[in-house]
Motif scaffolding. Structure first.
Motif, PDB file in Angstrom:
ATOM      1  N   ALA A   1       1.459  -1.235   0.229  1.00 10.62           N
ATOM      2  CA  ALA A   1      -0.247   0.110  -0.224  1.00 10.62           C
ATOM      3  C   ALA A   1       0.923   1.589  -0.455  1.00 10.62           C
ATOM      4  O   ALA A   1       1.113   1.967  -0.535  1.00 10.62           O
ATOM      5  CB  ALA A   1      -0.380  -0.095   1.136  1.00 10.62           C
TER       6      ALA A   1
ATOM      7  N   ALA B   1       3.966   1.487  -0.951  1.00  8.74           N
ATOM      8  CA  ALA B   1       4.529   1.890  -2.533  1.00  8.74           C
ATOM      9  C   ALA B   1       4.011   2.432  -2.638  1.00  8.74           C
ATOM     10  O   ALA B   1       4.648   2.934  -4.129  1.00  8.74           O
ATOM     11  CB  ALA B   1       5.378   0.180  -2.597  1.00  8.74           C
ATOM     12  N   LEU B   2       2.824   1.792  -3.749  1.00 13.76           N
ATOM     13  CA  LEU B   2       1.467   1.964  -4.614  1.00 13.76           C
ATOM     14  C   LEU B   2       1.386   3.957  -4.637  1.00 13.76           C
ATOM     15  O   LEU B   2       1.261   4.444  -5.245  1.00 13.76           O
ATOM     16  CB  LEU B   2       0.172   1.390  -4.506  1.00 13.76           C
ATOM     17  N   LEU B   3       1.055   3.979  -2.696  1.00 16.35           N
ATOM     18  CA  LEU B   3       0.720   5.083  -2.474  1.00 16.35           C
ATOM     19  C   LEU B   3       1.906   5.930  -3.188  1.00 16.35           C
ATOM     20  O   LEU B   3       1.512   7.497  -3.463  1.00 16.35           O
ATOM     21  CB  LEU B   3       0.061   5.363  -1.127  1.00 16.35           C
ATOM     22  N   LYS B   4       3.400   5.801  -2.881  1.00 14.44           N
ATOM     23  CA  LYS B   4       4.435   6.614  -3.432  1.00 14.44           C
ATOM     24  C   LYS B   4       4.527   6.624  -5.050  1.00 14.44           C
ATOM     25  O   LYS B   4       4.925   7.467  -5.196  1.00 14.44           O
ATOM     26  CB  LYS B   4       5.452   5.443  -2.805  1.00 14.44           C
TER      27      LYS B   4
ATOM     28  N   ARG C   1       1.686   6.690  -7.122  1.00  9.83           N
ATOM     29  CA  ARG C   1       1.083   6.665  -7.533  1.00  9.83           C
ATOM     30  C   ARG C   1       0.372   6.963  -8.994  1.00  9.83           C
ATOM     31  O   ARG C   1      -0.734   6.549  -9.492  1.00  9.83           O
ATOM     32  CB  ARG C   1      -0.332   8.206  -7.275  1.00  9.83           C
TER      33      ARG C   1
ATOM     34  N   THR D   1       2.445   5.967 -11.620  1.00  6.95           N
ATOM     35  CA  THR D   1       3.643   5.142 -12.306  1.00  6.95           C
ATOM     36  C   THR D   1       2.393   3.711 -12.376  1.00  6.95           C
ATOM     37  O   THR D   1       3.314   2.427 -12.791  1.00  6.95           O
ATOM     38  CB  THR D   1       4.900   5.076 -11.923  1.00  6.95           C
ATOM     39  N   LEU D   2       2.409   3.247 -11.150  1.00 11.05           N
ATOM     40  CA  LEU D   2       1.557   1.690 -10.150  1.00 11.05           C
ATOM     41  C   LEU D   2       0.314   2.129 -10.124  1.00 11.05           C
ATOM     42  O   LEU D   2      -0.189   1.232 -11.112  1.00 11.05           O
ATOM     43  CB  LEU D   2       3.174   1.480  -9.203  1.00 11.05           C
ATOM     44  N   LEU D   3       0.254   2.771  -9.083  1.00  6.48           N
ATOM     45  CA  LEU D   3      -1.208   3.322  -8.170  1.00  6.48           C
ATOM     46  C   LEU D   3      -2.245   2.991  -9.391  1.00  6.48           C
ATOM     47  O   LEU D   3      -3.030   2.202  -9.722  1.00  6.48           O
ATOM     48  CB  LEU D   3      -1.555   4.233  -7.677  1.00  6.48           C
TER      49      LEU D   3
ATOM     50  N   PRO E   1      -2.781   3.240 -13.209  1.00  3.08           N
ATOM     51  CA  PRO E   1      -2.873   2.351 -13.920  1.00  3.08           C
ATOM     52  C   PRO E   1      -2.556   0.794 -13.556  1.00  3.08           C
ATOM     53  O   PRO E   1      -3.825  -0.162 -13.811  1.00  3.08           O
ATOM     54  CB  PRO E   1      -0.939   1.924 -14.462  1.00  3.08           C
ATOM     55  N   LEU E   2      -2.809   0.721 -12.115  1.00 10.50           N
ATOM     56  CA  LEU E   2      -3.046  -0.700 -11.894  1.00 10.50           C
ATOM     57  C   LEU E   2      -4.536  -0.754 -11.520  1.00 10.50           C
ATOM     58  O   LEU E   2      -5.229  -1.538 -12.059  1.00 10.50           O
ATOM     59  CB  LEU E   2      -2.258  -0.753 -10.940  1.00 10.50           C
ATOM     60  N   ALA E   3      -5.183   0.444 -11.397  1.00 10.43           N
ATOM     61  CA  ALA E   3      -6.203   0.838 -11.084  1.00 10.43           C
ATOM     62  C   ALA E   3      -7.300   0.240 -12.110  1.00 10.43           C
ATOM     63  O   ALA E   3      -8.249  -0.472 -12.277  1.00 10.43           O
ATOM     64  CB  ALA E   3      -6.850   2.115 -10.300  1.00 10.43           C
TER      65      ALA E   3
ATOM     66  N   LEU F   1      -2.455  -6.602 -16.553  1.00 11.18           N
ATOM     67  CA  LEU F   1      -1.998  -6.475 -14.821  1.00 11.18           C
ATOM     68  C   LEU F   1      -1.695  -7.465 -14.561  1.00 11.18           C
ATOM     69  O   LEU F   1      -1.168  -7.121 -13.400  1.00 11.18           O
ATOM     70  CB  LEU F   1      -4.081  -7.887 -15.313  1.00 11.18           C
TER      71      LEU F   1
ATOM     72  N   LEU G   1       1.815  -5.533 -13.821  1.00 16.03           N
ATOM     73  CA  LEU G   1       1.640  -4.152 -12.740  1.00 16.03           C
ATOM     74  C   LEU G   1       1.796  -4.850 -12.224  1.00 16.03           C
ATOM     75  O   LEU G   1       2.305  -3.987 -10.765  1.00 16.03           O
ATOM     76  CB  LEU G   1      -0.101  -3.878 -12.951  1.00 16.03           C
TER      77      LEU G   1
ATOM     78  N   PRO H   1       5.562  -4.446  -4.768  1.00 18.48           N
ATOM     79  CA  PRO H   1       6.836  -5.163  -3.529  1.00 18.48           C
ATOM     80  C   PRO H   1       6.044  -6.690  -2.889  1.00 18.48           C
ATOM     81  O   PRO H   1       4.571  -6.001  -2.538  1.00 18.48           O
ATOM     82  CB  PRO H   1       6.896  -3.913  -3.035  1.00 18.48           C
TER      83      PRO H   1
ATOM     84  N   ALA I   1     -10.089  -2.444  -6.910  1.00 13.34           N
ATOM     85  CA  ALA I   1      -9.699  -1.222  -7.911  1.00 13.34           C
ATOM     86  C   ALA I   1      -9.960   0.384  -7.327  1.00 13.34           C
ATOM     87  O   ALA I   1     -10.166   1.108  -7.150  1.00 13.34           O
ATOM     88  CB  ALA I   1     -10.548  -1.372  -9.377  1.00 13.34           C
TER      89      ALA I   1
ATOM     90  N   LEU J   1      -8.654   1.124  -4.675  1.00 12.81           N
ATOM     91  CA  LEU J   1      -7.129   2.429  -5.177  1.00 12.81           C
ATOM     92  C   LEU J   1      -7.742   3.896  -4.935  1.00 12.81           C
ATOM     93  O   LEU J   1      -6.717   4.077  -5.029  1.00 12.81           O
ATOM     94  CB  LEU J   1      -6.346   1.295  -6.248  1.00 12.81           C
ATOM     95  N   VAL J   2      -8.419   3.260  -6.346  1.00 16.18           N
ATOM     96  CA  VAL J   2      -9.148   4.833  -6.464  1.00 16.18           C
ATOM     97  C   VAL J   2      -8.794   5.961  -5.888  1.00 16.18           C
ATOM     98  O   VAL J   2      -8.749   7.331  -5.415  1.00 16.18           O
ATOM     99  CB  VAL J   2     -10.201   4.397  -7.493  1.00 16.18           C
TER     100      VAL J   2
ATOM    101  N   SER K   1      -6.130   6.686  -4.084  1.00 16.76           N
ATOM    102  CA  SER K   1      -5.038   7.481  -4.591  1.00 16.76           C
ATOM    103  C   SER K   1      -6.211   9.181  -4.347  1.00 16.76           C
ATOM    104  O   SER K   1      -4.689  10.059  -4.242  1.00 16.76           O
ATOM    105  CB  SER K   1      -5.358   7.580  -5.776  1.00 16.76           C
TER     106      SER K   1
ATOM    107  N   LEU L   1       1.074   9.478   5.797  1.00 19.56           N
ATOM    108  CA  LEU L   1      -0.320   9.686   5.069  1.00 19.56           C
ATOM    109  C   LEU L   1      -1.632   9.512   5.609  1.00 19.56           C
ATOM    110  O   LEU L   1      -1.276   9.109   6.453  1.00 19.56           O
ATOM    111  CB  LEU L   1       0.493   8.336   4.179  1.00 19.56           C
TER     112      LEU L   1
ATOM    113  N   TRP M   1       4.318   3.265  10.928  1.00 14.54           N
ATOM    114  CA  TRP M   1       3.498   2.268  11.336  1.00 14.54           C
ATOM    115  C   TRP M   1       3.792   1.484  12.147  1.00 14.54           C
ATOM    116  O   TRP M   1       2.961   0.957  12.696  1.00 14.54           O
ATOM    117  CB  TRP M   1       3.057   1.861   9.835  1.00 14.54           C
TER     118      TRP M   1
END
Lengths: 204, 204
Positions: free
Chosen positions: A35, A37-40, A42, A44-46, A48-50, B16, B19, B24, B50, B53-54, B57, B69, B98
């Motif tokens: 989570a 890494a995805l938020l870091k 946004r 390039t990864l988050l 596109p993945l969504a 999919l 990505l 990680p 999905a 993630l949105v 983001s 965050l 965390w």
């Protein structure tokens, strides 16, 4: 056991971690790392993945012939004119199709059962795509049905059941060979595998 | 090395997997398993993921005070009236916040540097949130800045640099204790840790 919930994290992040933790291969701790890494990353990864998840969900369907997953129906393999229409390889799950395709060793078509018979998990023949297999096997162009189920008790029970169901159909029914895995060490193999490898020995 | 690309898989699934493999904790093989599991559980896992993630983001931002965050700014920890406003714990990344929150051992506020100084990776002081830390530390209510960076060379270099930068500010600057990890075995510890544990020994 100490809980790895995070009391002071926002519900949006908590929700994301909860769902990531349900993805096979990710535990709760690795879901937290994922989570972050995805938020870091946004853009390039988050994002596109969504997007990829939504597209896959909308477009990818089970092939009405073989049961594998593709954006086309029939799937690319079933529709391909270069694949041998006379061979059907029966597997349990779509992941098994991918394993065989990765190896690039089979040039026929597949049939995905959607599991194997299991008294323990309550999987009965009508839960699997058996009727469709018999129907496909009866097509005049089909010469051989290769049963490529896991070499587990449930897999082998299912293989025997399929052999019976295919008895009225004019096709050869075969199964994968048992034996020593390539690169495998004899010392580490179980008796069943050694027995199978010995009885199925081949001339050099 | 054999490629684990799947030649006959639809571009939607391939995308999919690509990505997911960048997340990680997931390699390429586990990304394939994850993609299959997601496509199997469309309504219960894929669609909610999905969506999550949105939402994450869109809503989750870095706290303008501490850099952690949260969907709120200032974050829940910075905004909380029950947390000690006199203590600031400096960490490298949000994941460290965390980790400390999971342990539930710290009741002050945090300051996320956004990394540590690194000659090798070209991370300079101006790439980290150092100025903001000095500014926050200078607030009259702040008594102590606890430097909780990783006990690596880069972490400790950064700690020394922060100590220098905070010299003009009227706060106590402390660091986490080094010593034997709880549950750790002496036999497995390095000399540096053993030396630190011995020199910092405490009366029983």
């Amino acid at each position: 056991m100490r809980s790895s919930r995070l009391p002071s994290v926002s519900p949006e992040i908590e929700k994301l971690i909860d769902l990531l933790a349900k993805v096979p291969g990710l535990g709760r701790r690795s879901a937290q790392r994922a989570a972050l890494a995805l938020l870091k990353k946004r853009d390039t990864l988050l994002a596109p993945l969504a997007q990829a998840l939504v597209e896959a969900s909308e477009k990818v369907k089970a092939c009405s012939a073989c049961g594998s997953l593709d954006a086309m129906d029939p799937c690319a393999i079933c529709a391909s004119p270069t694949r041998d229409q006379g061979l059907i390889c029966v597997v349990g799950e779509v992941g098994d199709v991918w394993a065989l395709e990765r190896a690039g060793v089979f040039r026929g078509r597949y049939h995905v059962l959607g599991g194997v018979l299991s008294a323990l998990d309550g999987v009965r023949p009508e839960d699997l795509r058996v009727g469709k297999l018999v129907e496909r096997a009866a097509a005049p162009e089909v010469r051989e049905v290769i049963i490529a189920l896991n070499a587990t008790v449930d897999g082998q029970t299912t293989a025997h059941y399929l052999t019976e169901r295919l008895q009225g159909v004019d096709v050869a029914v075969t199964r994968l060979a048992h034996g020593v895995p390539v690169g495998g060490e004899l010392e580490l193999l179980d008796e069943g595998t050694l027995l199978a490898a010995l009885t199925s020995r081949r001339p050099f």
